[in-house]
Write a protein that holds these residues in place. Structure first.
Motif, PDB file in Angstrom:
ATOM      1  N   GLY A  60      43.483  37.794  35.978  1.00 40.80           N
ATOM      2  CA  GLY A  60      44.189  38.101  37.295  1.00 40.80           C
ATOM      3  C   GLY A  60      45.572  37.487  37.223  1.00 40.80           C
ATOM      4  O   GLY A  60      46.194  36.791  36.594  1.00 40.80           O
ATOM      5  N   PRO A  61      46.495  37.868  38.209  1.00 39.21           N
ATOM      6  CA  PRO A  61      47.867  37.567  38.287  1.00 39.21           C
ATOM      7  C   PRO A  61      48.373  36.418  38.845  1.00 39.21           C
ATOM      8  O   PRO A  61      49.551  36.042  39.175  1.00 39.21           O
ATOM      9  CB  PRO A  61      48.544  38.942  39.277  1.00 39.21           C
ATOM     10  N   ASP A  62      47.252  35.629  39.435  1.00 39.11           N
ATOM     11  CA  ASP A  62      47.800  34.310  40.211  1.00 39.11           C
ATOM     12  C   ASP A  62      47.540  33.251  39.199  1.00 39.11           C
ATOM     13  O   ASP A  62      46.460  32.780  38.946  1.00 39.11           O
ATOM     14  CB  ASP A  62      46.866  34.298  41.470  1.00 39.11           C
ATOM     15  N   PRO A  63      48.983  32.555  39.004  1.00 34.10           N
ATOM     16  CA  PRO A  63      48.636  31.497  37.854  1.00 34.10           C
ATOM     17  C   PRO A  63      47.795  30.264  38.255  1.00 34.10           C
ATOM     18  O   PRO A  63      47.288  29.669  37.623  1.00 34.10           O
ATOM     19  CB  PRO A  63      50.196  31.100  37.822  1.00 34.10           C
TER      20      PRO A  63
ATOM     21  N   ILE B   4      59.520  38.274  34.209  1.00 31.12           N
ATOM     22  CA  ILE B   4      58.432  37.707  34.150  1.00 31.12           C
ATOM     23  C   ILE B   4      57.559  38.577  35.463  1.00 31.12           C
ATOM     24  O   ILE B   4      56.606  38.851  35.213  1.00 31.12           O
ATOM     25  CB  ILE B   4      58.354  36.181  34.672  1.00 31.12           C
ATOM     26  N   LYS B   5      58.262  38.713  36.442  1.00 31.40           N
ATOM     27  CA  LYS B   5      57.636  39.304  37.603  1.00 31.40           C
ATOM     28  C   LYS B   5      57.112  40.740  37.532  1.00 31.40           C
ATOM     29  O   LYS B   5      56.124  41.166  37.717  1.00 31.40           O
ATOM     30  CB  LYS B   5      58.568  39.622  38.812  1.00 31.40           C
ATOM     31  N   LYS B   6      58.016  41.686  36.692  1.00 36.13           N
ATOM     32  CA  LYS B   6      57.727  43.091  36.438  1.00 36.13           C
ATOM     33  C   LYS B   6      56.758  42.898  35.537  1.00 36.13           C
ATOM     34  O   LYS B   6      55.771  43.938  35.461  1.00 36.13           O
ATOM     35  CB  LYS B   6      58.741  43.515  35.680  1.00 36.13           C
ATOM     36  N   LEU B   7      56.612  42.129  34.412  1.00 35.10           N
ATOM     37  CA  LEU B   7      55.316  42.120  33.478  1.00 35.10           C
ATOM     38  C   LEU B   7      54.139  41.735  34.304  1.00 35.10           C
ATOM     39  O   LEU B   7      52.916  42.431  33.838  1.00 35.10           O
ATOM     40  CB  LEU B   7      55.477  41.104  32.315  1.00 35.10           C
ATOM     41  N   ILE B   8      54.071  40.877  35.280  1.00 34.91           N
ATOM     42  CA  ILE B   8      52.963  40.562  35.753  1.00 34.91           C
ATOM     43  C   ILE B   8      52.458  41.735  36.633  1.00 34.91           C
ATOM     44  O   ILE B   8      51.373  42.023  36.758  1.00 34.91           O
ATOM     45  CB  ILE B   8      53.164  39.273  36.817  1.00 34.91           C
ATOM     46  N   GLN B   9      53.379  42.241  37.518  1.00 34.02           N
ATOM     47  CA  GLN B   9      53.270  43.582  38.294  1.00 34.02           C
ATOM     48  C   GLN B   9      52.520  44.663  37.392  1.00 34.02           C
ATOM     49  O   GLN B   9      51.534  45.448  37.685  1.00 34.02           O
ATOM     50  CB  GLN B   9      54.370  43.955  39.031  1.00 34.02           C
ATOM     51  N   LYS B  10      53.299  44.928  36.182  1.00 32.90           N
ATOM     52  CA  LYS B  10      52.717  45.913  35.233  1.00 32.90           C
ATOM     53  C   LYS B  10      51.374  45.502  34.776  1.00 32.90           C
ATOM     54  O   LYS B  10      50.395  46.529  34.606  1.00 32.90           O
ATOM     55  CB  LYS B  10      53.784  46.302  34.020  1.00 32.90           C
ATOM     56  N   ALA B  11      50.964  44.298  34.466  1.00 28.83           N
ATOM     57  CA  ALA B  11      49.834  43.927  33.868  1.00 28.83           C
ATOM     58  C   ALA B  11      48.653  43.982  34.981  1.00 28.83           C
ATOM     59  O   ALA B  11      47.561  44.248  34.424  1.00 28.83           O
ATOM     60  CB  ALA B  11      49.927  42.452  33.431  1.00 28.83           C
ATOM     61  N   ALA B  12      49.077  43.880  36.217  1.00 30.33           N
ATOM     62  CA  ALA B  12      47.993  44.017  37.289  1.00 30.33           C
ATOM     63  C   ALA B  12      47.800  45.035  37.753  1.00 30.33           C
ATOM     64  O   ALA B  12      46.513  45.424  38.236  1.00 30.33           O
ATOM     65  CB  ALA B  12      48.526  42.879  38.507  1.00 30.33           C
ATOM     66  N   GLY B  13      48.542  46.246  37.252  1.00 35.31           N
ATOM     67  CA  GLY B  13      48.355  47.485  37.748  1.00 35.31           C
ATOM     68  C   GLY B  13      47.386  48.346  36.903  1.00 35.31           C
ATOM     69  O   GLY B  13      46.836  47.802  35.773  1.00 35.31           O
ATOM     70  N   ASP B  14      46.892  49.274  37.348  1.00 42.54           N
ATOM     71  CA  ASP B  14      45.935  50.278  36.765  1.00 42.54           C
ATOM     72  C   ASP B  14      46.590  50.615  35.477  1.00 42.54           C
ATOM     73  O   ASP B  14      45.885  51.236  34.485  1.00 42.54           O
ATOM     74  CB  ASP B  14      45.747  51.463  37.645  1.00 42.54           C
ATOM     75  N   SER B  15      47.979  50.880  35.342  1.00 43.17           N
ATOM     76  CA  SER B  15      48.444  51.348  33.951  1.00 43.17           C
ATOM     77  C   SER B  15      48.151  50.086  32.738  1.00 43.17           C
ATOM     78  O   SER B  15      48.609  50.773  31.746  1.00 43.17           O
ATOM     79  CB  SER B  15      49.810  51.629  34.214  1.00 43.17           C
TER      80      SER B  15
END
Length: 248
Positions: free
Chosen positions: A40-43, A66-77
């Motif tokens: 999950g995205p919450d450290p 960092i923020k963009k990577l976390i958002q991308k990683a947390a998304g369906d993509s």
């Protein structure tokens, strides 16, 4: 205490001199993608992600990245499908080598790693052939000329560190893996900002390399491994004199 890692010290020095930051960011990005997918995205609730974000900050990775990577990683993509593997073997002179990789094609990566071993006079072995020669520890490093050694030693021991050593230009604080996050957090909360904060493998004993050509070949092999896109980290137990290091 276990033997220090000459290769770890050299890596820290080289990181300050080379311009491979883009490659470092790519590797950290891969780790963030996997960590978020797994936990999950919450450290605060994902200790693995928390450690990787610390590594990102130490390497001056921009917060926007960092923020963009976390958002991308947390998304369906996020279709990241990486395997985490460990390769082991020997370099010239009998130096033990461990290579941590994260790959989406284990056959490709295994072939590339084996080629590097062979090219530099080493040989890749079976899983477990050298890992018993290393201890898994937490490592928190500070540049010796930027901090008072006695002060940081007392603080580290108070917070639960296993040992503190002065190695070349660095004060290295070692912790048990279970205590790493607590010690690191306490040090940071008290104003100590580390140059390096990571889980590492520390050799129990070092092997002395007294031949300059062997030393050059070992450094070449480790550099080639580090440059591989799938390699996340490398460890070795070789040691040699400052005279040899100065000739590399």
């Amino acid at each position: 205490m276990s033997g220090h890692s000459k290769w770890s010290t050299i890596k820290h020095k080289k990181a300050k001199l080379d311009n491979k930051r883009a490659k470092v960011f790519t590797k950290i990005g891969k780790e963030i993608m996997v960590a978020v997918k797994l936990g999950g995205p919450d450290p605060d609730g994902n200790s693995r992600l928390k450690l990787i974000l610390q590594k990102a900050r130490v390497n001056n990775m921009p917060n926007d990245n960092i923020k963009k990577l976390i958002q991308k990683a947390a998304g369906d993509s996020n279709t990241a499908n990486y395997e985490e593997l460990v390769y082991e073997g020997y370099g010239v002179g009998g130096a033990a080598v461990i290579v941590d990789v994260m790959t989406d094609n284990r056959n490709r990566t295994a072939g590339e790693i084996r080629h590097i071993f062979d090219k530099c006079g080493g040989n890749m072995g079976e899983t477990g052939c050298v890992s018993w020669m290393f201890d898994n520890l937490g490592l928190i490093s500070f540049e010796a000329n930027k901090i008072d050694e006695d002060e940081i030693t007392l603080a580290a021991i108070e917070f639960g560190a296993k040992d503190v050593t002065l190695e070349d230009e660095y004060i290295n604080i070692y912790t048990e893996v279970k205590d790493f996050d607590l010690v690191r957090t306490e040090l940071e909360n008290n104003g100590y900002e580390p140059e390096v904060a990571e889980l590492t493998k520390l050799p129990k004993d070092n092997i002395e390399i007294n031949d300059l050509e062997q030393a050059k070949l070992l450094i070449k092999m480790m550099d080639l491994l580090e440059d591989n896109d799938d390699v996340q980290n490398t460890y070795s137990n070789f040691d040699f004199s400052e005279e040899i290091e100065g000739s590399l």
